[in-house]
Design an enzyme around this catalytic site. Structure first.
Site, PDB file in Angstrom:
ATOM      1  CB  CYS A 184      -0.950  -0.011   1.178  1.00 60.94           C
ATOM      2  SG  CYS A 184      -0.265  -0.713   2.663  1.00 60.94           S
ATOM      3  CG  HIS A 199      -1.091   3.698   4.851  1.00 64.33           C
ATOM      4  ND1 HIS A 199      -1.648   3.249   6.011  1.00 64.33           N
ATOM      5  CD2 HIS A 199      -0.799   2.579   4.130  1.00 64.33           C
ATOM      6  CE1 HIS A 199      -1.701   1.918   5.991  1.00 64.33           C
ATOM      7  NE2 HIS A 199      -1.207   1.501   4.856  1.00 64.33           N
TER       8      HIS A 199
HETATM    9  N1  LIG Z   1      -4.760  -4.108   4.913  1.00 67.58           N
HETATM   10  C1  LIG Z   1      -4.180  -3.484   3.909  1.00 67.58           C
HETATM   11  O1  LIG Z   1      -4.282  -2.245   3.743  1.00 67.58           O
HETATM   12  C2  LIG Z   1      -3.379  -4.243   2.889  1.00 67.58           C
HETATM   13  C3  LIG Z   1      -2.907  -3.542   1.819  1.00 67.58           C
HETATM   14  C4  LIG Z   1      -2.225  -4.212   0.836  1.00 67.58           C
HETATM   15  C5  LIG Z   1      -2.025  -5.566   0.937  1.00 67.58           C
HETATM   16  N2  LIG Z   1      -2.483  -6.244   2.016  1.00 67.58           N
HETATM   17  C6  LIG Z   1      -2.256  -7.680   2.056  1.00 67.58           C
HETATM   18  O2  LIG Z   1      -3.500  -8.348   1.902  1.00 67.58           O
HETATM   19  C7  LIG Z   1      -3.498  -9.544   2.661  1.00 67.58           C
HETATM   20  C8  LIG Z   1      -4.696  -9.521   3.620  1.00 67.58           C
HETATM   21  O3  LIG Z   1      -4.654  -8.376   4.427  1.00 67.58           O
HETATM   22  P1  LIG Z   1      -5.858  -7.923   5.336  1.00 67.58           P
HETATM   23  O4  LIG Z   1      -5.406  -6.666   5.938  1.00 67.58           O
HETATM   24  O5  LIG Z   1      -7.162  -7.953   4.605  1.00 67.58           O
HETATM   25  O6  LIG Z   1      -5.861  -9.092   6.464  1.00 67.58           O
HETATM   26  P2  LIG Z   1      -7.039  -9.546   7.436  1.00 67.58           P
HETATM   27  O7  LIG Z   1      -7.986  -8.445   7.727  1.00 67.58           O
HETATM   28  O8  LIG Z   1      -6.340 -10.217   8.578  1.00 67.58           O
HETATM   29  O9  LIG Z   1      -7.807 -10.653   6.587  1.00 67.58           O
HETATM   30  C9  LIG Z   1      -7.219 -11.881   6.241  1.00 67.58           C
HETATM   31  C10 LIG Z   1      -8.192 -12.673   5.395  1.00 67.58           C
HETATM   32  O10 LIG Z   1      -7.545 -13.896   5.012  1.00 67.58           O
HETATM   33  C11 LIG Z   1      -8.366 -14.995   5.431  1.00 67.58           C
HETATM   34  N3  LIG Z   1      -7.555 -16.147   5.790  1.00 67.58           N
HETATM   35  C12 LIG Z   1      -6.718 -16.278   6.844  1.00 67.58           C
HETATM   36  N4  LIG Z   1      -6.189 -17.522   6.866  1.00 67.58           N
HETATM   37  C13 LIG Z   1      -6.726 -18.179   5.812  1.00 67.58           C
HETATM   38  C14 LIG Z   1      -6.589 -19.503   5.306  1.00 67.58           C
HETATM   39  N5  LIG Z   1      -5.810 -20.414   5.895  1.00 67.58           N
HETATM   40  N6  LIG Z   1      -7.276 -19.825   4.179  1.00 67.58           N
HETATM   41  C15 LIG Z   1      -8.087 -18.921   3.577  1.00 67.58           C
HETATM   42  N7  LIG Z   1      -8.262 -17.668   4.017  1.00 67.58           N
HETATM   43  C16 LIG Z   1      -7.584 -17.299   5.111  1.00 67.58           C
HETATM   44  C17 LIG Z   1      -9.130 -14.463   6.626  1.00 67.58           C
HETATM   45  O11 LIG Z   1     -10.258 -15.270   6.855  1.00 67.58           O
HETATM   46  P3  LIG Z   1     -10.896 -15.413   8.353  1.00 67.58           P
HETATM   47  O12 LIG Z   1     -11.829 -14.249   8.536  1.00 67.58           O
HETATM   48  O13 LIG Z   1     -11.599 -16.722   8.251  1.00 67.58           O
HETATM   49  O14 LIG Z   1      -9.759 -15.421   9.315  1.00 67.58           O
HETATM   50  C18 LIG Z   1      -9.467 -13.073   6.118  1.00 67.58           C
HETATM   51  O15 LIG Z   1     -10.533 -13.118   5.204  1.00 67.58           O
HETATM   52  C19 LIG Z   1      -2.131  -9.588   3.350  1.00 67.58           C
HETATM   53  O16 LIG Z   1      -1.256 -10.327   2.531  1.00 67.58           O
HETATM   54  C20 LIG Z   1      -1.709  -8.156   3.391  1.00 67.58           C
HETATM   55  O17 LIG Z   1      -0.320  -8.007   3.445  1.00 67.58           O
HETATM   56  C21 LIG Z   1      -3.169  -5.609   3.004  1.00 67.58           C
END
Ligand SMILES: NC(=O)c1ccc[n+]([C@@H]2O[C@H](COP(=O)([O-])OP(=O)(O)OC[C@H]3O[C@@H](n4cnc5c(N)ncnc54)[C@H](OP(=O)(O)O)[C@@H]3O)[C@@H](O)[C@H]2O)c1
Length: 274
Positions: A137, A250
């Site tokens: 991001c 951010h």
């Molecule tokens: N947040 C940001 O601004 C941002 C920006 C760019 C990139 N990212 C990237 O995007 C990814 C997710 O970020 P996030 O912030 O959305 O995280 P998050 O809020 O923690 O969400 C994680 C998601 O992944 C699912 N998950 C976890 N373990 C899993 C498994 N074993 N199999 C299938 N699904 C699974 C979770 O499902 P449950 O609800 O069932 O746990 C949830 O839907 C990361 O790689 C992060 O680095 C995030």
């Protein structure tokens, strides 16, 4: 290398992997807002959110636990569940000849994977082998500024400091900040479980692992991803990434050294146009 799949010209069967997360839930809203052509939307998560219901275009959709079965006949997978999950399901997605657009850092620096900021390097998108990566991001924000300014004069050196909201650490971290802020205001002790320290009325270096060069992983993502997107392999860039107690959005402070003198008014004009 397999033949690059191009998306068929019809409504698509799309899966959002990580659909219950901070990114996944925003992604679903945007797909609806933009009226993205979808014949079927499959919501995938871990067991934790299995059965969770959401309303999408007046339909009730139920979140499913991610299994091989769920990837059948998909055209497109929008993955946002973390790097290890994307890596785990890559071969299954490829076997379906589906396209993976991946939000994690798993494939970003792979030379066969385009790393795309649409406003900056959209033309690289066609050069894929089944996987397209979305940058970090903070990198996206930075390249949106650097790319237009580089047209005025070659950028020689960049010093960037970030002020990163808790949304970047995911849904659970956002909930934790709200809870710990309440506890702080009530004068109670706060114990953080998602982030290494309480972010309530606090700030600290980005919570990614510290590397041997004394930059944290997030800071080096900014360096390496920016070089790839701008196609400047030796760009001098130093980043300092800090988490701040803000729920969403951010901010960055960017100091740029150009090869020639750049007038502030020309820089502003270029940024307004971009
Ligand atoms: N947040 C940001 O601004 C941002 C920006 C760019 C990139 N990212 C990237 O995007 C990814 C997710 O970020 P996030 O912030 O959305 O995280 P998050 O809020 O923690 O969400 C994680 C998601 O992944 C699912 N998950 C976890 N373990 C899993 C498994 N074993 N199999 C299938 N699904 C699974 C979770 O499902 P449950 O609800 O069932 O746990 C949830 O839907 C990361 O790689 C992060 O680095 C995030």
């Amino acid at each position: 290398m397999r033949q690059s799949p191009y998306l068929p010209n019809r409504p698509l069967k799309v899966a959002v992997l990580g659909s219950s997360g901070a990114v996944g839930s925003e992604l679903i809203k945007i797909l609806e807002q933009r009226d993205f052509p979808i014949s079927e939307l499959v919501l995938l998560s871990s067991e934790r959110s299995e059965g969770k219901k959401i309303i999408w275009k007046d339909e009730v959709l139920v979140t499913k636990k991610t299994t091989k079965e769920q990837f059948k006949n998909l055209d497109l997978v929008l993955a946002s569940a973390g790097g290890s999950i994307s890596k785990k399901w890559l071969s299954t997605i490829i076997d379906q000849n589906a396209l993976l657009i991946d939000n994690s850092s798993a494939f970003r620096l792979d030379k066969n994977v385009p790393l795309i900021v649409p406003e900056v390097n959209a033309s690289d998108v066609l050069n894929h082998d089944g996987v397209i990566a979305n940058p970090n991001c903070t990198t996206i924000l930075l390249t949106l500024v650097l790319a237009p300014l580089n047209k005025l004069s070659t950028i020689q050196r960049v010093i960037v400091s970030t002020y990163q909201s808790v949304s970047g650490a995911g849904q659970l971290a956002m909930e934790e900040l709200k809870l710990l802020t309440e506890q702080y205001l009530q004068g109670n002790p706060q114990k953080s479980e998602v982030l290494p320290y309480s972010l309530a009325f606090n700030l600290f270096l980005h919570n990614s692992p510290m590397l041997s060069n004394n930059y944290c992983e997030e800071e080096m993502k900014m360096v390496n991803e920016t070089r790839k997107i701008l196609n400047i392999a030796d760009l001098k860039l130093s980043a300092t990434c800090v988490r701040v107690p803000v729920l969403r959005a951010h901010s960055e402070s960017i100091n740029i050294e150009f090869a020639d003198v750049v007038e502030p008014k020309d820089a502003l004009e270029e940024l307004k146009k971009s």
